[in-house]
Write a protein that holds these residues in place. Structure first.
Motif, PDB file in Angstrom:
ATOM      1  N   ALA A   1       0.798  -1.226   0.000  1.00 47.85           N
ATOM      2  CA  ALA A   1       0.000   0.000   0.000  1.00 47.85           C
ATOM      3  C   ALA A   1       0.827   1.270   0.000  1.00 47.85           C
ATOM      4  O   ALA A   1       0.425   2.271  -0.605  1.00 47.85           O
ATOM      5  CB  ALA A   1      -0.945   0.000   1.202  1.00 47.85           C
ATOM      6  N   GLY A   2       1.978   1.285   0.666  1.00 51.16           N
ATOM      7  CA  GLY A   2       2.721   2.527   0.838  1.00 51.16           C
ATOM      8  C   GLY A   2       3.133   3.177  -0.466  1.00 51.16           C
ATOM      9  O   GLY A   2       2.700   4.299  -0.799  1.00 51.16           O
ATOM     10  N   TYR A   3       3.973   2.515  -1.231  1.00 50.97           N
ATOM     11  CA  TYR A   3       4.465   3.097  -2.476  1.00 50.97           C
ATOM     12  C   TYR A   3       3.358   3.253  -3.505  1.00 50.97           C
ATOM     13  O   TYR A   3       3.343   4.233  -4.273  1.00 50.97           O
ATOM     14  CB  TYR A   3       5.599   2.243  -3.052  1.00 50.97           C
ATOM     15  CG  TYR A   3       6.900   2.415  -2.301  1.00 50.97           C
ATOM     16  CD1 TYR A   3       7.613   3.614  -2.360  1.00 50.97           C
ATOM     17  CD2 TYR A   3       7.407   1.386  -1.516  1.00 50.97           C
ATOM     18  CE1 TYR A   3       8.792   3.783  -1.664  1.00 50.97           C
ATOM     19  CE2 TYR A   3       8.596   1.541  -0.814  1.00 50.97           C
ATOM     20  CZ  TYR A   3       9.282   2.742  -0.892  1.00 50.97           C
ATOM     21  OH  TYR A   3      10.449   2.912  -0.195  1.00 50.97           O
ATOM     22  N   MET A   4       2.422   2.316  -3.526  1.00 56.49           N
ATOM     23  CA  MET A   4       1.343   2.409  -4.505  1.00 56.49           C
ATOM     24  C   MET A   4       0.414   3.583  -4.202  1.00 56.49           C
ATOM     25  O   MET A   4      -0.030   4.287  -5.113  1.00 56.49           O
ATOM     26  CB  MET A   4       0.562   1.095  -4.547  1.00 56.49           C
ATOM     27  CG  MET A   4       1.395  -0.075  -5.041  1.00 56.49           C
ATOM     28  SD  MET A   4       0.485  -1.633  -5.167  1.00 56.49           S
ATOM     29  CE  MET A   4      -0.495  -1.314  -6.629  1.00 56.49           C
ATOM     30  N   THR A   5       0.140   3.822  -2.925  1.00 62.40           N
ATOM     31  CA  THR A   5      -0.689   4.976  -2.557  1.00 62.40           C
ATOM     32  C   THR A   5      -0.003   6.279  -2.934  1.00 62.40           C
ATOM     33  O   THR A   5      -0.641   7.207  -3.464  1.00 62.40           O
ATOM     34  CB  THR A   5      -0.985   4.963  -1.045  1.00 62.40           C
ATOM     35  OG1 THR A   5      -1.691   3.773  -0.706  1.00 62.40           O
ATOM     36  CG2 THR A   5      -1.818   6.171  -0.644  1.00 62.40           C
TER      37      THR A   5
ATOM     38  N   PHE B   1       7.470  -2.043  -7.841  1.00 63.02           N
ATOM     39  CA  PHE B   1       7.067  -0.738  -7.320  1.00 63.02           C
ATOM     40  C   PHE B   1       7.477   0.377  -8.290  1.00 63.02           C
ATOM     41  O   PHE B   1       6.717   1.323  -8.533  1.00 63.02           O
ATOM     42  CB  PHE B   1       7.717  -0.475  -5.958  1.00 63.02           C
ATOM     43  CG  PHE B   1       7.048  -1.175  -4.809  1.00 63.02           C
ATOM     44  CD1 PHE B   1       5.676  -1.204  -4.678  1.00 63.02           C
ATOM     45  CD2 PHE B   1       7.816  -1.799  -3.828  1.00 63.02           C
ATOM     46  CE1 PHE B   1       5.056  -1.838  -3.605  1.00 63.02           C
ATOM     47  CE2 PHE B   1       7.217  -2.435  -2.751  1.00 63.02           C
ATOM     48  CZ  PHE B   1       5.838  -2.458  -2.644  1.00 63.02           C
ATOM     49  N   THR B   2       8.698   0.284  -8.810  1.00 64.83           N
ATOM     50  CA  THR B   2       9.214   1.322  -9.690  1.00 64.83           C
ATOM     51  C   THR B   2       8.447   1.381 -11.006  1.00 64.83           C
ATOM     52  O   THR B   2       8.114   2.469 -11.501  1.00 64.83           O
ATOM     53  CB  THR B   2      10.711   1.086  -9.968  1.00 64.83           C
ATOM     54  OG1 THR B   2      11.420   1.042  -8.726  1.00 64.83           O
ATOM     55  CG2 THR B   2      11.287   2.197 -10.830  1.00 64.83           C
ATOM     56  N   LEU B   3       8.134   0.221 -11.576  1.00 68.37           N
ATOM     57  CA  LEU B   3       7.375   0.192 -12.818  1.00 68.37           C
ATOM     58  C   LEU B   3       5.973   0.771 -12.623  1.00 68.37           C
ATOM     59  O   LEU B   3       5.464   1.519 -13.471  1.00 68.37           O
ATOM     60  CB  LEU B   3       7.292  -1.235 -13.356  1.00 68.37           C
ATOM     61  CG  LEU B   3       8.610  -1.831 -13.860  1.00 68.37           C
ATOM     62  CD1 LEU B   3       8.405  -3.289 -14.270  1.00 68.37           C
ATOM     63  CD2 LEU B   3       9.170  -1.020 -15.018  1.00 68.37           C
ATOM     64  N   PHE B   4       5.343   0.428 -11.497  1.00 71.69           N
ATOM     65  CA  PHE B   4       4.018   0.991 -11.212  1.00 71.69           C
ATOM     66  C   PHE B   4       4.104   2.508 -11.043  1.00 71.69           C
ATOM     67  O   PHE B   4       3.243   3.252 -11.543  1.00 71.69           O
ATOM     68  CB  PHE B   4       3.436   0.355  -9.948  1.00 71.69           C
ATOM     69  CG  PHE B   4       2.067   0.866  -9.595  1.00 71.69           C
ATOM     70  CD1 PHE B   4       0.949   0.421 -10.288  1.00 71.69           C
ATOM     71  CD2 PHE B   4       1.892   1.799  -8.575  1.00 71.69           C
ATOM     72  CE1 PHE B   4      -0.330   0.896  -9.975  1.00 71.69           C
ATOM     73  CE2 PHE B   4       0.626   2.280  -8.260  1.00 71.69           C
ATOM     74  CZ  PHE B   4      -0.489   1.827  -8.961  1.00 71.69           C
ATOM     75  N   ALA B   5       5.148   2.976 -10.348  1.00 68.72           N
ATOM     76  CA  ALA B   5       5.327   4.417 -10.155  1.00 68.72           C
ATOM     77  C   ALA B   5       5.539   5.125 -11.493  1.00 68.72           C
ATOM     78  O   ALA B   5       5.013   6.219 -11.718  1.00 68.72           O
ATOM     79  CB  ALA B   5       6.517   4.673  -9.225  1.00 68.72           C
ATOM     80  N   LEU B   6       6.312   4.513 -12.385  1.00 71.06           N
ATOM     81  CA  LEU B   6       6.538   5.113 -13.703  1.00 71.06           C
ATOM     82  C   LEU B   6       5.246   5.160 -14.512  1.00 71.06           C
ATOM     83  O   LEU B   6       4.989   6.139 -15.230  1.00 71.06           O
ATOM     84  CB  LEU B   6       7.611   4.328 -14.453  1.00 71.06           C
ATOM     85  CG  LEU B   6       9.054   4.555 -13.985  1.00 71.06           C
ATOM     86  CD1 LEU B   6       9.993   3.552 -14.654  1.00 71.06           C
ATOM     87  CD2 LEU B   6       9.505   5.986 -14.295  1.00 71.06           C
ATOM     88  N   TRP B   7       4.421   4.117 -14.409  1.00 72.79           N
ATOM     89  CA  TRP B   7       3.150   4.125 -15.121  1.00 72.79           C
ATOM     90  C   TRP B   7       2.249   5.248 -14.603  1.00 72.79           C
ATOM     91  O   TRP B   7       1.634   5.976 -15.400  1.00 72.79           O
ATOM     92  CB  TRP B   7       2.457   2.769 -14.964  1.00 72.79           C
ATOM     93  CG  TRP B   7       1.146   2.703 -15.695  1.00 72.79           C
ATOM     94  CD1 TRP B   7       0.960   2.503 -17.032  1.00 72.79           C
ATOM     95  CD2 TRP B   7      -0.152   2.880 -15.124  1.00 72.79           C
ATOM     96  NE1 TRP B   7      -0.376   2.522 -17.333  1.00 72.79           N
ATOM     97  CE2 TRP B   7      -1.085   2.755 -16.188  1.00 72.79           C
ATOM     98  CE3 TRP B   7      -0.620   3.114 -13.839  1.00 72.79           C
ATOM     99  CZ2 TRP B   7      -2.460   2.867 -15.980  1.00 72.79           C
ATOM    100  CZ3 TRP B   7      -1.983   3.223 -13.636  1.00 72.79           C
ATOM    101  CH2 TRP B   7      -2.881   3.102 -14.691  1.00 72.79           C
ATOM    102  N   CYS B   8       2.185   5.404 -13.284  1.00 72.11           N
ATOM    103  CA  CYS B   8       1.390   6.501 -12.709  1.00 72.11           C
ATOM    104  C   CYS B   8       1.966   7.856 -13.119  1.00 72.11           C
ATOM    105  O   CYS B   8       1.219   8.801 -13.401  1.00 72.11           O
ATOM    106  CB  CYS B   8       1.352   6.389 -11.185  1.00 72.11           C
ATOM    107  SG  CYS B   8       0.354   5.017 -10.553  1.00 72.11           S
ATOM    108  N   ALA B   9       3.305   7.950 -13.152  1.00 73.25           N
ATOM    109  CA  ALA B   9       3.948   9.200 -13.571  1.00 73.25           C
ATOM    110  C   ALA B   9       3.597   9.520 -15.019  1.00 73.25           C
ATOM    111  O   ALA B   9       3.386  10.689 -15.376  1.00 73.25           O
ATOM    112  CB  ALA B   9       5.461   9.099 -13.388  1.00 73.25           C
TER     113      ALA B   9
END
Length: 236
Positions: free
Chosen positions: A78-82, A200-208
């Motif tokens: 939840a932390g990084y995804m939120t 986590f990083t790939l999900f963060a890049l997709w959100c970015a």
């Protein structure tokens, strides 16, 4: 130029620009959202949150207990995804001209964290200061200044939401037992910490990517609306 290239260049540019501004205080917003995500999922899964602590080096910790052993997996996710989703939300709100809503959401999350979870001295001081400053910006500053404040916070959250999980990759390579949430997930799933860090990083890049698209879409819309509209003329 592809959207992915634009996203990478955007992140690098925002990292350079925001480091020119004294922004260490505001970077704790991303940490607060990260820890708030842990806490909310813990409560949703019938766990108990003892406290959250926020530190001046932009790190934080959530101490909680779970009655179900498997629940540590969604809590750790939840932390990084939120944080990534929150950065996307801020730019989506900006793209729709809803900056005030974004600032109001920041105040509400900060107030909930203050009342329900955060107990250490620095964390309490940060939240009180941030709430007061943001309320002042909402109530008393001109639009151009509130927009600047909003974008500063949005860019910082975007930057931190990507570079935070990216740093986990380095930690996982150096010592897989010191990779934070990725380590917790590795212990409870058997999947290596570096795999979780990359995820986590790939999900963060997709959100970015979604956030940058919303920002650039708003900018293009503003440029189009600023152009004079052609009016047909007739000659008898």
């Amino acid at each position: 130029m592809s959207n992915w290239v634009k996203t990478i260049l955007f992140l690098i540019g925002s990292a350079v620009l925001t480091h020119w501004i004294p922004s260490a205080f505001f970077r704790n917003l991303d940490t607060m959202v990260h820890e708030f995500g842990h806490a909310v999922v813990t409560l949703a899964l019938s766990g108990k949150v003892m406290y959250i602590e926020l530190y001046s080096d932009q790190s934080g910790v959530t101490l909680s207990s779970m009655t179900k052993s498997w629940a540590i997996i969604p809590v750790s996710l939840a932390g990084y995804m939120t944080a990534s989703l929150f950065a996307w939300f801020l730019f989506s709100a900006y793209g729709r001209g809803k900056q005030r809503l974004g600032l109001q959401v920041m105040v509400v999350l900060s107030a909930l964290s203050l009342v329900l979870f955060v107990r250490n001295g620095y964390g309490v001081t940060f939240l009180i200061g941030f709430i007061i400053l943001t309320v002042v910006v909402l109530a008393f500053t001109p639009k151009w200044l509130s927009d600047f404040y909003y974008l500063l916070l949005a860019f910082l959250c975007l930057e931190e939401s990507v570079f935070g999980p990216a740093s986990l990759i380095l930690y996982a390579v150096q010592n897989s037992r010191q990779a934070g949430d990725a380590t917790n997930l590795a212990v409870h799933t058997g999947i290596p910490a570096i795999a979780w860090a990359v995820g986590f990083t790939l999900f963060a890049l997709w959100c970015a990517k979604q956030a940058v698209s919303a920002f650039l879409g708003r900018s293009k819309g503003a440029k189009r609306s600023s152009r004079p509209t052609a009016t047909p003329s007739y000659r008898d």
